[in-house]
Design a protein around this motif. Structure first.
Motif, short mmCIF file in Angstrom:
data_model
loop_
_atom_site.label_atom_id
_atom_site.label_comp_id
_atom_site.label_asym_id
_atom_site.label_seq_id
_atom_site.Cartn_x
_atom_site.Cartn_y
_atom_site.Cartn_z
N GLY A 1 0.81 -1.22 0.00
CA GLY A 1 0.00 0.00 0.00
C GLY A 1 0.84 1.26 0.00
O GLY A 1 0.51 2.24 -0.69
N GLU A 2 1.93 1.24 0.75
CA GLU A 2 2.81 2.41 0.81
C GLU A 2 3.46 2.68 -0.54
O GLU A 2 3.55 3.84 -0.98
N GLU A 3 3.91 1.62 -1.21
CA GLU A 3 4.53 1.80 -2.52
C GLU A 3 3.52 2.30 -3.55
O GLU A 3 3.85 3.13 -4.41
N ALA A 4 2.29 1.81 -3.49
CA ALA A 4 1.25 2.28 -4.41
C ALA A 4 0.94 3.76 -4.16
O ALA A 4 0.74 4.52 -5.12
N GLU A 5 0.91 4.17 -2.91
CA GLU A 5 0.66 5.58 -2.59
C GLU A 5 1.80 6.46 -3.08
O GLU A 5 1.57 7.55 -3.62
N ASN A 6 3.04 6.01 -2.90
CA ASN A 6 4.18 6.79 -3.37
C ASN A 6 4.15 6.94 -4.89
O ASN A 6 4.53 7.99 -5.43
N LEU A 7 3.71 5.90 -5.56
CA LEU A 7 3.69 5.94 -7.02
C LEU A 7 2.62 6.88 -7.56
O LEU A 7 2.78 7.49 -8.61
N SER A 8 1.52 7.02 -6.81
CA SER A 8 0.39 7.82 -7.31
C SER A 8 0.26 9.18 -6.63
O SER A 8 -0.79 9.82 -6.73
N ASN A 9 1.32 9.64 -5.97
CA ASN A 9 1.17 10.85 -5.16
C ASN A 9 0.93 12.12 -5.99
O ASN A 9 0.45 13.11 -5.46
N ARG A 10 1.25 12.13 -7.28
CA ARG A 10 1.03 13.32 -8.11
C ARG A 10 -0.25 13.23 -8.93
O ARG A 10 -0.62 14.21 -9.59
N LEU A 11 -0.90 12.09 -8.89
CA LEU A 11 -2.09 11.93 -9.73
C LEU A 11 -3.26 12.76 -9.23
O LEU A 11 -4.18 13.07 -10.00
N ASN A 12 -3.26 13.12 -7.96
CA ASN A 12 -4.36 13.94 -7.42
C ASN A 12 -4.43 15.29 -8.13
O ASN A 12 -5.52 15.85 -8.29
N PHE A 13 -3.27 15.80 -8.53
CA PHE A 13 -3.28 17.09 -9.23
C PHE A 13 -3.98 16.96 -10.58
O PHE A 13 -4.72 17.85 -10.99
N LEU A 14 -3.77 15.82 -11.27
CA LEU A 14 -4.45 15.60 -12.54
C LEU A 14 -5.96 15.55 -12.33
O LEU A 14 -6.73 16.12 -13.11
N ALA A 15 -6.39 14.86 -11.27
CA ALA A 15 -7.82 14.77 -10.99
C ALA A 15 -8.39 16.14 -10.66
O ALA A 15 -9.51 16.48 -11.09
N THR A 16 -7.65 16.93 -9.91
CA THR A 16 -8.12 18.27 -9.54
C THR A 16 -8.27 19.17 -10.76
O THR A 16 -9.29 19.83 -10.94
N VAL A 17 -7.24 19.16 -11.61
CA VAL A 17 -7.31 19.99 -12.82
C VAL A 17 -8.43 19.52 -13.73
O VAL A 17 -9.18 20.33 -14.29
N GLY A 18 -8.57 18.21 -13.87
CA GLY A 18 -9.61 17.68 -14.74
C GLY A 18 -11.01 18.05 -14.32
O GLY A 18 -11.90 18.25 -15.16
N SER A 19 -11.23 18.17 -13.02
CA SER A 19 -12.58 18.48 -12.53
C SER A 19 -12.81 19.97 -12.33
O SER A 19 -13.95 20.44 -12.45
N VAL A 20 -11.77 20.73 -12.06
CA VAL A 20 -11.93 22.14 -11.70
C VAL A 20 -11.69 23.08 -12.87
O VAL A 20 -12.36 24.12 -13.00
N ALA A 21 -10.74 22.74 -13.75
CA ALA A 21 -10.34 23.67 -14.83
C ALA A 21 -11.51 24.14 -15.70
O ALA A 21 -11.58 25.33 -16.02
N PRO A 22 -12.45 23.25 -16.11
CA PRO A 22 -13.56 23.76 -16.92
C PRO A 22 -14.40 24.82 -16.21
O PRO A 22 -14.86 25.78 -16.83
N PHE A 23 -14.57 24.64 -14.91
CA PHE A 23 -15.37 25.61 -14.15
C PHE A 23 -14.61 26.92 -13.96
O PHE A 23 -15.22 28.00 -13.95
N VAL A 24 -13.30 26.83 -13.79
CA VAL A 24 -12.50 28.05 -13.70
C VAL A 24 -12.56 28.81 -15.02
O VAL A 24 -12.73 30.04 -15.04
N GLY A 25 -12.44 28.07 -16.13
CA GLY A 25 -12.57 28.72 -17.44
C GLY A 25 -13.96 29.31 -17.63
O GLY A 25 -14.11 30.40 -18.20
N LEU A 26 -14.98 28.61 -17.15
CA LEU A 26 -16.35 29.12 -17.26
C LEU A 26 -16.53 30.40 -16.44
O LEU A 26 -17.23 31.33 -16.87
N PHE A 27 -15.89 30.45 -15.30
CA PHE A 27 -15.94 31.67 -14.50
C PHE A 27 -15.34 32.85 -15.28
O PHE A 27 -15.88 33.96 -15.28
N GLY A 28 -14.20 32.58 -15.96
CA GLY A 28 -13.61 33.63 -16.78
C GLY A 28 -14.53 34.06 -17.90
O GLY A 28 -14.62 35.25 -18.23
#
Length: 236
Positions: free
Chosen positions: A129-156
């Protein structure tokens, strides 16, 4: 200043009838410009993660292949682990955790076989579990951008359209020539948001699958190692 210099060069061979992204950015409201800039930076970071993670997951699979092939051929697991202990191999770290727990149980004068099996299994599962977490520690940023970026652009976009209607009121002119440029600049923010979000979503789904595959592989290795180590304990 740099964008002012780039604008003429990106005029698509002098065709003034086509959209110029730099001009759209320069003519936009300061709030829309800030949103566009933030989305562009997010997109750059997304592609950085995509490139680096692609090489990283390939290296992990390659090193795990080499480690596993040598590990099961070794006559002595501990001796092999000592030779490879400096290597940054997730499978090697899992093996190290299991062997360390096995060593502690082997040194106990009165062996509790069932308790030893559970402790070794727990050490191996925790390491996987620890090795899997270390391997995926940057993927949360991809998920955040994927879900938030369209709404940020829509706000603009919403902000830019609001500004266009404000200009209509100021100039007392509702012609398309007055409204269209501002709306184009506003919609450009949504386009940039989608440009950042689409690769992020695709990469997140793909890389999550790859991480799950690596985790499953580590767990299978851990199960085999658990069987081998508990067999040695029981043969004492």
């Amino acid at each position: 200043m740099i964008l002012d210099l780039l604008a003429p060069t990106l005029d698509f061979a002098g065709d003034s009838d086509r959209l110029n992204p730099v001009t759209l950015f320069l003519d936009a409201d300061i709030v829309v410009q800030a949103i566009m800039l933030g989305l562009i930076l997010a997109s750059v970071w997304v592609w950085t993660i995509i490139v680096t993670f692609t090489f990283r997951i390939a290296r992990v699979n390659r090193t795990c292949d080499e480690y596993e092939d040598g590990f099961w051929k070794a006559q002595n697991f501990e001796a092999f682990q000592k030779e490879r202990r400096r290597a940054d191999v997730p499978m090697g770290k899992v093996a190290g955790s299991g062997l360390a727990e096995w060593r502690r149980n082997a040194q106990v004068p009165t062996l509790d076989a069932e308790g030893a099996r559970q402790r070794i299994a727990l050490a191996l599962t925790s390491s996987v579990g620890e090795e899997a977490e270390n391997l995926s520690n940057r993927l949360n940023f991809l998920a955040t951008v994927g879900s938030v970026a369209p709404f940020v652009g829509l706000f603009g976009t919403v902000w830019g359209i609001m500004n266009s209607f404000f200009q209509i009121g100021q100039q007392q002119n509702s012609s398309l020539a007055v409204v269209a440029p501002g709306i184009s600049e506003a919609l450009f923010a949504t386009a940039i948001g989608l440009f950042a979000a689409i690769p992020a979503v695709i990469a997140y789904n793909r890389f999550s699958h790859r991480v799950n595959m690596v985790e499953s592989r580590l767990q299978r290795f851990a199960d085999k190692l658990h069987a081998a180590l508990t067999r040695q304990l029981e043969s004492r």
